[in-house]
Design a protein around this motif. Structure first.
Motif, PDB file in Angstrom:
ATOM      1  N   ASP A 187     -61.902-115.091 -30.324  1.00 33.87           N
ATOM      2  CA  ASP A 187     -60.608-115.437 -30.921  1.00 33.87           C
ATOM      3  C   ASP A 187     -60.827-115.897 -32.360  1.00 33.87           C
ATOM      4  OD1 ASP A 187     -58.102-116.231 -31.609  1.00 33.87           O
ATOM      5  OD2 ASP A 187     -57.899-117.762 -30.050  1.00 33.87           O
ATOM      6  N   LEU A 188     -60.546-115.011 -33.302  1.00 38.71           N
ATOM      7  CA  LEU A 188     -60.786-115.284 -34.716  1.00 38.71           C
ATOM      8  C   LEU A 188     -59.953-116.458 -35.227  1.00 38.71           C
ATOM      9  CD1 LEU A 188     -62.507-114.026 -37.006  1.00 38.71           C
ATOM     10  CD2 LEU A 188     -60.524-112.635 -37.624  1.00 38.71           C
ATOM     11  N   SER A 189     -58.859-116.764 -34.530  1.00 35.14           N
ATOM     12  CA  SER A 189     -57.998-117.864 -34.969  1.00 35.14           C
ATOM     13  C   SER A 189     -58.677-119.226 -34.823  1.00 35.14           C
ATOM     14  CB  SER A 189     -56.681-117.869 -34.184  1.00 35.14           C
ATOM     15  OG  SER A 189     -56.901-118.202 -32.830  1.00 35.14           O
ATOM     16  N   LYS A 190     -59.804-119.286 -34.127  1.00 32.41           N
ATOM     17  CA  LYS A 190     -60.547-120.533 -33.993  1.00 32.41           C
ATOM     18  C   LYS A 190     -61.235-120.922 -35.298  1.00 32.41           C
ATOM     19  CE  LYS A 190     -61.437-120.225 -29.008  1.00 32.41           C
ATOM     20  NZ  LYS A 190     -60.752-121.461 -28.612  1.00 32.41           N
ATOM     21  N   TYR A 191     -61.322-119.991 -36.232  1.00 29.82           N
ATOM     22  CA  TYR A 191     -61.937-120.273 -37.531  1.00 29.82           C
ATOM     23  C   TYR A 191     -60.928-121.010 -38.407  1.00 29.82           C
ATOM     24  CZ  TYR A 191     -65.949-117.193 -36.587  1.00 29.82           C
ATOM     25  OH  TYR A 191     -67.092-116.624 -36.080  1.00 29.82           O
ATOM     26  N   LYS A 192     -60.976-122.324 -38.362  1.00 27.21           N
ATOM     27  CA  LYS A 192     -60.071-123.174 -39.137  1.00 27.21           C
ATOM     28  C   LYS A 192     -60.874-124.064 -40.079  1.00 27.21           C
ATOM     29  CE  LYS A 192     -56.538-123.262 -35.507  1.00 27.21           C
ATOM     30  NZ  LYS A 192     -55.577-122.422 -36.234  1.00 27.21           N
ATOM     31  N   LEU A 193     -60.184-124.599 -41.103  1.00 28.21           N
ATOM     32  CA  LEU A 193     -60.862-125.353 -42.147  1.00 28.21           C
ATOM     33  C   LEU A 193     -61.632-126.566 -41.619  1.00 28.21           C
ATOM     34  CD1 LEU A 193     -61.431-125.263 -45.156  1.00 28.21           C
ATOM     35  CD2 LEU A 193     -59.380-126.641 -45.531  1.00 28.21           C
ATOM     36  N   PRO A 194     -61.084-127.401 -40.722  1.00 28.07           N
ATOM     37  CA  PRO A 194     -61.867-128.544 -40.221  1.00 28.07           C
ATOM     38  C   PRO A 194     -63.151-128.113 -39.507  1.00 28.07           C
ATOM     39  CG  PRO A 194     -59.536-128.840 -39.717  1.00 28.07           C
ATOM     40  CD  PRO A 194     -59.694-127.432 -40.194  1.00 28.07           C
ATOM     41  N   VAL A 195     -63.077-127.009 -38.773  1.00 33.01           N
ATOM     42  CA  VAL A 195     -64.261-126.481 -38.087  1.00 33.01           C
ATOM     43  C   VAL A 195     -65.294-126.035 -39.119  1.00 33.01           C
ATOM     44  CG1 VAL A 195     -65.118-124.639 -36.582  1.00 33.01           C
ATOM     45  CG2 VAL A 195     -62.938-125.762 -36.077  1.00 33.01           C
ATOM     46  N   TYR A 196     -64.822-125.319 -40.128  1.00 34.91           N
ATOM     47  CA  TYR A 196     -65.703-124.841 -41.190  1.00 34.91           C
ATOM     48  C   TYR A 196     -66.400-125.999 -41.911  1.00 34.91           C
ATOM     49  CZ  TYR A 196     -67.174-123.042 -45.709  1.00 34.91           C
ATOM     50  OH  TYR A 196     -67.918-122.746 -46.823  1.00 34.91           O
ATOM     51  N   ILE A 235     -72.315-135.265 -49.778  1.00 34.26           N
ATOM     52  CA  ILE A 235     -71.886-134.351 -48.722  1.00 34.26           C
ATOM     53  C   ILE A 235     -70.733-133.475 -49.221  1.00 34.26           C
ATOM     54  CG2 ILE A 235     -70.919-134.172 -46.398  1.00 34.26           C
ATOM     55  CD1 ILE A 235     -73.905-135.095 -46.669  1.00 34.26           C
ATOM     56  N   GLU A 236     -69.815-134.078 -49.984  1.00 34.12           N
ATOM     57  CA  GLU A 236     -68.720-133.285 -50.563  1.00 34.12           C
ATOM     58  C   GLU A 236     -69.258-132.261 -51.561  1.00 34.12           C
ATOM     59  OE1 GLU A 236     -65.468-133.028 -49.832  1.00 34.12           O
ATOM     60  OE2 GLU A 236     -66.046-134.258 -48.120  1.00 34.12           O
ATOM     61  N   MET A 237     -70.275-132.654 -52.308  1.00 33.78           N
ATOM     62  CA  MET A 237     -70.903-131.702 -53.231  1.00 33.78           C
ATOM     63  C   MET A 237     -71.525-130.540 -52.460  1.00 33.78           C
ATOM     64  SD  MET A 237     -72.824-134.297 -55.835  1.00 33.78           S
ATOM     65  CE  MET A 237     -72.762-133.674 -57.478  1.00 33.78           C
ATOM     66  N   GLY A 238     -72.121-130.859 -51.309  1.00 32.93           N
ATOM     67  CA  GLY A 238     -72.714-129.819 -50.486  1.00 32.93           C
ATOM     68  C   GLY A 238     -71.678-128.861 -49.946  1.00 32.93           C
ATOM     69  N   THR A 239     -70.516-129.379 -49.590  1.00 34.84           N
ATOM     70  CA  THR A 239     -69.424-128.516 -49.124  1.00 34.84           C
ATOM     71  C   THR A 239     -68.972-127.583 -50.248  1.00 34.84           C
ATOM     72  OG1 THR A 239     -68.682-130.267 -47.613  1.00 34.84           O
ATOM     73  CG2 THR A 239     -67.106-128.504 -48.122  1.00 34.84           C
ATOM     74  N   TYR A 240     -68.831-128.145 -51.432  1.00 29.23           N
ATOM     75  CA  TYR A 240     -68.461-127.369 -52.626  1.00 29.23           C
ATOM     76  C   TYR A 240     -69.471-126.250 -52.867  1.00 29.23           C
ATOM     77  CZ  TYR A 240     -67.753-126.795 -57.743  1.00 29.23           C
ATOM     78  OH  TYR A 240     -67.547-126.310 -59.009  1.00 29.23           O
ATOM     79  N   PHE A 241     -70.741-126.588 -52.739  1.00 27.51           N
ATOM     80  CA  PHE A 241     -71.817-125.605 -52.931  1.00 27.51           C
ATOM     81  C   PHE A 241     -71.710-124.479 -51.910  1.00 27.51           C
ATOM     82  CE2 PHE A 241     -75.953-124.279 -51.232  1.00 27.51           C
ATOM     83  CZ  PHE A 241     -76.521-123.677 -52.343  1.00 27.51           C
ATOM     84  N   GLN A 242     -71.474-124.812 -50.631  1.00 21.71           N
ATOM     85  CA  GLN A 242     -71.436-123.798 -49.587  1.00 21.71           C
ATOM     86  C   GLN A 242     -70.226-122.885 -49.735  1.00 21.71           C
ATOM     87  OE1 GLN A 242     -73.942-123.154 -47.344  1.00 21.71           O
ATOM     88  NE2 GLN A 242     -72.735-121.290 -47.078  1.00 21.71           N
ATOM     89  N   LEU A 272     -64.066-117.765 -46.710  1.00 18.64           N
ATOM     90  CA  LEU A 272     -63.141-116.691 -47.057  1.00 18.64           C
ATOM     91  C   LEU A 272     -62.296-116.261 -45.863  1.00 18.64           C
ATOM     92  CD1 LEU A 272     -65.465-114.553 -49.352  1.00 18.64           C
ATOM     93  CD2 LEU A 272     -63.426-115.809 -50.075  1.00 18.64           C
ATOM     94  N   VAL A 273     -62.917-116.104 -44.703  1.00 26.14           N
ATOM     95  CA  VAL A 273     -62.131-115.671 -43.541  1.00 26.14           C
ATOM     96  C   VAL A 273     -61.218-116.800 -43.063  1.00 26.14           C
ATOM     97  CG1 VAL A 273     -63.723-116.305 -41.639  1.00 26.14           C
ATOM     98  CG2 VAL A 273     -62.247-114.284 -41.434  1.00 26.14           C
ATOM     99  N   VAL A 274     -61.641-118.048 -43.226  1.00 24.86           N
ATOM    100  CA  VAL A 274     -60.773-119.179 -42.888  1.00 24.86           C
ATOM    101  C   VAL A 274     -59.521-119.156 -43.766  1.00 24.86           C
ATOM    102  CG1 VAL A 274     -60.573-121.701 -42.992  1.00 24.86           C
ATOM    103  CG2 VAL A 274     -62.603-120.645 -41.971  1.00 24.86           C
ATOM    104  N   GLN A 275     -59.731-118.958 -45.067  1.00 25.91           N
ATOM    105  CA  GLN A 275     -58.594-118.892 -45.980  1.00 25.91           C
ATOM    106  C   GLN A 275     -57.716-117.678 -45.688  1.00 25.91           C
ATOM    107  OE1 GLN A 275     -57.829-121.313 -48.125  1.00 25.91           O
ATOM    108  NE2 GLN A 275     -59.647-122.441 -47.463  1.00 25.91           N
TER     109      GLN A 275
END
Length: 343
Positions: A187-196, A235-242, A272-275
């Motif tokens: 189920d591709l809909s499970k790909y949401k921003l909090p999960v990512y 950690i926020e910088m790491g998210t930005y990097f990823q 990208l797929v989350v967005q």
């Protein structure tokens, strides 16, 4: 065993340490190839040397050099002694070893083809799944180096705890990535921003951004419990990097990023797929469901066409600008100028 001087004379914080950093790699490799805990055969020594040279020093070395740069900044302009420079480089290489360990195993799990512009280690003839054991050897080299060069230091146990904790966090992040991919295949809909974000923070941010600065803080005699805000910023910088990395996996030139992007084929929970799932119409979602995760150039092209139709390049630019502004604000709110400089 105490560390010997890395060079003659004291070293200014403004000097370029990359050449010396690379020299220290050679010394550490030599020490590991003569480790008295194992009775090396000539074949074993040759294999490990080849494996190390292929997997450890080939990247940008940003994580490792960040330890040295961070420690210099925390010293607030004071000259580094020979031992301080050497030890900060050793810690930097410990992180590069950790990175190599993660990448060797990650490439096997993802069935990847290239890494840093060359074939993945497990794809080299006569290597194959021996690479799994090579990854374990890389991981076990780290405490050997820490024991040899830091055992007499007051922060030695803290270093061991730090590396063990960050490795655990990263392995758990990798697990989340893998099991979320299985769910996404259903189920591709499970790909949401909090999960990512949860995957990214644990799989990438802790070891890539927090660990180098934490090593420098420990060397400076600091208690990491006093730097929770700094950890959160990193950690926020790491998210930005990823997010940038995910963007480049699709839109970057393999000649410049050093690898062929496979996030779409691998069914990755990519930014990208989350967005795309947040913005797509029902007909566009149908196309994503039918084509995402297929190892077929035509399917990949259809997914990328949806990304372009949704103007995800602009979405990324907007995210990049907003994240940068927020990070700068958080950094400027830190009371210590030395810590601001590190961040």
């Amino acid at each position: 065993m105490a560390a010997s001087p890395a060079s003659n004379g004291s070293v200014s914080g403004s000097d370029d340490v990359r050449p010396l950093f690379c020299q220290i790699y050679c010394r550490l490799k030599s020490e590991l190839l003569e480790d008295p805990a194992f009775d090396f055969t000539d074949d074993a020594r040759e294999w490990i040397e080849k494996m190390l040279d292929y997997n450890v020093p080939g990247g940008k070395l940003n994580r490792g050099l960040s330890v040295v740069d961070s420690y210099k900044l925390l010293k607030e302009g004071k000259e580094l002694s020979e031992e301080e420079l050497f030890l900060s480089c050793v810690l930097g290489w410990c992180i590069e070893w950790l990175q190599a360990y993660f990448l060797v195993l990650d490439d096997i799990m993802d069935n990847s083809h290239t890494r840093r512009g060359q074939p993945c280690w497990f794809r080299i003839p006569k290597v194959g799944l021996i690479a799994a054991n090579d990854g374990i050897i890389l991981r076990n080299h780290i405490p050997r180096m820490l024991q040899r060069h830091f055992k007499g230091k007051p922060y030695y146990v803290d270093l061991l705890d730090l590396f063990n904790e960050v490795e655990f966090q990263t392995a758990c992040g990798q697990m989340l990535d893998l099991i979320t991919t299985h769910e996404g295949e259903t189920d591709l809909s499970k790909y949401k921003l909090p999960v990512y974000k949860r995957i990214v923070q644990y799989k990438t941010a802790y070891y890539s951004f927090y660990l180098p600065v934490a090593c420098a803080l420990l060397m400076s005699g600091e208690n990491l419990d006093q730097f929770v805000d700094v950890k959160n910023i990193l950690i926020e910088m790491g998210t930005y990097f990823q997010v940038q990395d995910d963007y480049l996996d699709c839109f970057g030139d393999p000649k410049f990023i050093g690898k062929i992007g496979t996030d779409i084929e691998d069914f990755k929970c990519s930014w990208l797929v989350v967005q795309a799932m947040e913005r797509a119409s029902e007909s566009e979602k149908k196309i994503l469901y039918e084509n995402y995760g297929k190892n077929d150039p035509a399917c990949v092209a259809k997914v990328k066409a949806i990304y372009n139709d949704l103007d995800l390049q602009k979405v990324f630019t907007d995210y990049e600008n907003a994240s940068y502004t927020q990070l700068i604000s958080s950094i400027e709110a830190q009371p210590s100028q030395a810590v601001q400089a590190v961040l």
